[in-house]
Motif scaffolding. Sequence first.
Motif, short mmCIF file in Angstrom:
data_model
loop_
_atom_site.label_atom_id
_atom_site.label_comp_id
_atom_site.label_asym_id
_atom_site.label_seq_id
_atom_site.Cartn_x
_atom_site.Cartn_y
_atom_site.Cartn_z
N THR A 171 0.84 -1.20 0.00
CA THR A 171 0.00 0.00 0.00
C THR A 171 0.87 1.25 0.00
N ALA A 172 1.97 1.22 0.75
CA ALA A 172 2.87 2.38 0.78
C ALA A 172 3.43 2.64 -0.61
N LEU A 173 3.93 1.59 -1.27
CA LEU A 173 4.48 1.78 -2.61
C LEU A 173 3.41 2.24 -3.60
N SER A 174 2.22 1.70 -3.47
CA SER A 174 1.10 2.11 -4.34
C SER A 174 0.77 3.59 -4.12
N ALA A 175 0.75 4.00 -2.86
CA ALA A 175 0.44 5.40 -2.54
C ALA A 175 1.51 6.33 -3.09
N TYR A 176 2.77 5.93 -2.95
CA TYR A 176 3.85 6.78 -3.45
C TYR A 176 3.84 6.85 -4.97
N ARG A 177 3.46 5.76 -5.61
CA ARG A 177 3.34 5.81 -7.07
C ARG A 177 2.20 6.77 -7.47
N ALA A 178 1.08 6.71 -6.74
CA ALA A 178 -0.03 7.63 -7.01
C ALA A 178 0.40 9.07 -6.76
N ALA A 179 1.22 9.29 -5.73
CA ALA A 179 1.73 10.64 -5.46
C ALA A 179 2.57 11.12 -6.64
N HIS A 180 3.37 10.23 -7.17
CA HIS A 180 4.20 10.58 -8.34
C HIS A 180 3.31 10.91 -9.54
N GLU A 181 2.28 10.12 -9.75
CA GLU A 181 1.38 10.37 -10.88
C GLU A 181 0.66 11.71 -10.73
N GLY A 182 0.36 12.09 -9.49
CA GLY A 182 -0.30 13.36 -9.24
C GLY A 182 0.63 14.56 -9.36
N ALA A 183 1.92 14.33 -9.16
CA ALA A 183 2.91 15.41 -9.23
C ALA A 183 4.19 14.86 -9.86
N PRO A 184 4.18 14.65 -11.17
CA PRO A 184 5.30 13.98 -11.82
C PRO A 184 6.64 14.71 -11.75
N GLU A 185 6.65 16.00 -11.46
CA GLU A 185 7.91 16.74 -11.35
C GLU A 185 8.51 16.66 -9.96
N SER A 186 7.77 16.16 -9.00
CA SER A 186 8.24 16.10 -7.62
C SER A 186 9.13 14.88 -7.40
N VAL A 187 10.18 15.06 -6.61
CA VAL A 187 11.03 13.92 -6.26
C VAL A 187 10.64 13.32 -4.91
N ALA A 188 9.73 13.95 -4.17
CA ALA A 188 9.33 13.42 -2.86
C ALA A 188 8.82 11.98 -2.95
N PRO A 189 7.96 11.64 -3.91
CA PRO A 189 7.52 10.24 -3.99
C PRO A 189 8.66 9.28 -4.29
N ILE A 190 9.60 9.71 -5.10
CA ILE A 190 10.74 8.85 -5.45
C ILE A 190 11.60 8.59 -4.21
N LEU A 191 11.86 9.64 -3.45
CA LEU A 191 12.63 9.46 -2.22
C LEU A 191 11.89 8.59 -1.23
N ALA A 192 10.58 8.69 -1.19
CA ALA A 192 9.78 7.84 -0.30
C ALA A 192 9.90 6.38 -0.71
N ILE A 193 9.91 6.12 -2.00
CA ILE A 193 10.05 4.73 -2.49
C ILE A 193 11.40 4.17 -2.04
N VAL A 194 12.44 4.97 -2.15
CA VAL A 194 13.76 4.52 -1.71
C VAL A 194 13.75 4.25 -0.20
N ARG A 195 13.13 5.12 0.55
CA ARG A 195 13.05 4.92 2.01
C ARG A 195 12.36 3.61 2.34
N VAL A 196 11.25 3.31 1.66
CA VAL A 196 10.55 2.05 1.89
C VAL A 196 11.47 0.88 1.57
N ALA A 197 12.17 0.99 0.47
CA ALA A 197 13.06 -0.09 0.06
C ALA A 197 14.13 -0.36 1.11
#
Length: 187
Positions: free
Chosen positions: A83-109
Amino acid sequence: FVRGELARLGGDDAVARDEYELARAGAEVDVLLCARLGETLDRLGDVAGADRAIADGLALDGAAEVVHLARGAIAERRGDVETALSAYRAAHEGAPESVAPILAIVRVAESTGARARAQALLETLAEAGPTSVARGALLARLASAEDPAELLDLARALGAREPRLYLVASRRALALGHPRLAARLVS
């Protein structure tokens, strides 16, 4: 709302919750307020309240990055990696220029051991996204690289465009216990 933010930053979730609730009752509700309230309620153990606040935020704007980031953070705290990864992917889709979702994905990993899944998602985002997102994904990979060969490849890919990133790669090599590689990257 501002008093709630100050309380949150000061680590007083109970006061933050009260201030967010007051803001919610006294003004037009917005997605940031819903996201902050959801995260605060979750930290206080009010699972149902947190879920309601996030659902309210998504009802206001289903693509709001801040709500999806909050949903991801809540899922992380609950140990729900998918769910966390799905949410962060949705965050990226909502704001494709933002790196916050990408950094969140790395943190989860890094925190859950779902490294392969997150790495695949990062690569998908980098291939599909604008240049800044691709750069953000590469930087995130550079910051979390475990393999010296991968670290060297990433440093070359990024360093050709931004030489100062060789220093970032060098620090990562030192953290991994590879002083020769670190020296090579900055020479």
